[in-house]
Design an enzyme around this catalytic site. Structure first.
Site, PDB file in Angstrom:
ATOM      1  N   LYS A 109       5.451   7.787   5.823  1.00 50.84           N
ATOM      2  CA  LYS A 109       4.612   6.533   5.324  1.00 50.84           C
ATOM      3  C   LYS A 109       4.106   7.368   4.012  1.00 50.84           C
ATOM      4  CE  LYS A 109       0.948   3.122   5.293  1.00 50.84           C
ATOM      5  NZ  LYS A 109      -0.340   2.778   5.823  1.00 50.84           N
ATOM      6  N   PHE A 120       0.726  -1.446  -0.180  1.00 52.09           N
ATOM      7  CA  PHE A 120       0.205  -0.023  -0.153  1.00 52.09           C
ATOM      8  C   PHE A 120       0.541   1.105  -0.037  1.00 52.09           C
ATOM      9  CE2 PHE A 120      -4.434   1.371   0.233  1.00 52.09           C
ATOM     10  CZ  PHE A 120      -3.834   2.511   0.787  1.00 52.09           C
ATOM     11  N   ASP A 179      -4.987  -5.611  13.491  1.00 51.64           N
ATOM     12  CA  ASP A 179      -4.042  -6.157  12.338  1.00 51.64           C
ATOM     13  C   ASP A 179      -2.485  -6.494  13.825  1.00 51.64           C
ATOM     14  OD1 ASP A 179      -2.209  -7.504  10.429  1.00 51.64           O
ATOM     15  OD2 ASP A 179      -1.874  -5.523   9.554  1.00 51.64           O
TER      16      ASP A 179
END
Length: 406
Positions: free
Chosen positions: A132, A114, A225
């Protein structure tokens, strides 16, 4: 996000972890809205992918004395489609070019399906962070605008010593940026290097994770997650839960149905498509602790969630007899098929025999460094972190990066 959930884009490690996500819980379908946009722009291939194709091929060499690259995008006024900006507001504000901090890129931390996580130096603060970088095109193609915005919204809401803190978030012309504090290693890298953990360290990490999961669940947040790759280790060896990319607000009593997470950590009720709730995170914790204690996963990874559900449902976990009874009991009470029978409240752990003598107080747990982590980190060098860059496309359209060869 690697260092992030930003977390650390680590879904590709060892080929063991595959994210599965359904679309019906990610918000309305907006592909129709952008159909005309795609016809005008064409298929924009992110240069983040080109970086990995360039590895092993011919590199364009730059002078070794060139200054470090800067992470700065061109002014947003050049982009002719305002919806491409407004869609991500207010979680990803626009940074005026003058006020945009200059970030020198020091290296690559992780590459996921991603986005990419970069190690950067904030020139103004003279501090190292992890950023990120997510292409907007991928967000739109996957119809995950709502999920991206919720990731930032959740991280701004939480404040806990065992959570990887959000530093900032903003958007450029074609990318979203999420900046977090920097940690040099993660639990998975440590586990890969040493295998089984000492029982005292398992007890400490379990207590820290119990505190942070209870904190999130009390706020009505499910992580979805929890895994070794999403647990960073700070300079004293204590953990920081990261990567809230699959997290969502789930009020107490509500249920979720999206099949998402990392296969080997997913609870049976998640693999089956729900309904499930916060108890799914406790199953993931059980898988993680089992792996730390035994050096292997309780169930081998399967090709997809259907096969994984069959394995989890029909396989009985073989807990080695070498583990003490208290730890074995804890694992069985977390890896319980029925979510209603799993340990899930703080008082369950406070009175559990495995945690006898443990004070569930973040300040006290962090009082001493984790010695075996410090000793292991001193002998390790991350192969990705050791890869510096000497060129960077500031426009981020082609994202061409060239490693310096020895």
């Amino acid at each position: 996000m690697g260092a992030l959930s930003c977390r650390q884009g680590q879904d590709t490690q060892q080929g063991q972890h595959t994210r599965v996500a359904a679309l019906h819980e990610q918000g309305g379908n907006i592909r129709g809205l952008w159909k005309s946009l795609w016809s005008g722009v064409g298929t924009i291939r992110s240069g983040l992918e080109e970086l990995w194709e360039l590895q092993g091929h011919q590199y364009v060499h730059q002078e070794s004395l060139q200054p470090a690259p800067l992470l700065v995008e061109k002014p947003l006024s050049e982009w002719p489609v305002p919806q491409f900006i407004n869609l991500f507001l207010p979680e990803f504000p626009v940074r005026p070019i003058r006020g945009q901090q200059q970030l020198k890129i020091l290296g690559l931390l992780a590459k996921g399906s991603f986005g990419t996580v970069l190690k950067v130096l904030d020139c103004a603060q003279r501090a190292v962070f992890a950023v990120k970088v997510v292409p907007k095109v991928k967000v739109l193609q996957r119809d995950t605008v709502k999920q991206c915005k919720e990731e930032v919204s959740i991280q701004r809401q939480i404040n806990h010593p065992f959570v990887h803190s959000l530093g900032d978030s903003w958007q450029g012309k074609r990318h979203l940026f999420i900046m977090c504090s920097y940690c040099s290693t993660d639990l998975y890298s440590l586990w890969s290097a040493i295998g089984c953990f000492p029982e005292a360290s398992i007890r400490l990490f379990a207590a820290e994770l119990v505190l942070v999961l209870c904190y999130l669940h009390d706020l009505g947040i499910i992580h979805r997650d929890v895994k070794m790759e999403n647990i960073l280790l700070d300079e004293r060896g204590h953990l920081k839960l990261t990567d809230f990319g699959l997290s969502r607000h789930l009020p107490q009593g509500s249920r979720a149905y999206t099949i998402c997470g990392t296969l080997q950590y997913m609870a049976p009720e998640v693999l089956s498509g729900g309904p499930y709730n916060h108890a799914a995170d406790w199953w993931s914790l059980g898988v993680l602790l089992f792996s730390l204690a035994t050096g292997k996963f309780p169930v081998a990874e399967e090709r997809d969630h259907v096969a994984m559900l069959a394995s989890v449902t029909h396989c009985s976990f073989e807990i080695p007899s070498s583990l003490n009874l208290e730890l074995s009991l804890l694992l069985r009470e977390l890896l319980c098929q029925n979510p209603l029978h799993r340990l899930r409240y703080l008082h369950h752990f406070q009175v559990h025999p495995f945690f006898r003598g443990v004070t569930f107080d973040p300040e006290l747990l962090q009082k001493q460094p984790v010695n075996f982590v410090m000793e292991t980190k001193a002998t390790q060098t991350s192969p990705l972190e050791s890869m510096p860059f000497n060129d960077f496309d500031c426009d981020l359209e082609s994202f061409l990066v060239y490693p310096i060869l020895a």
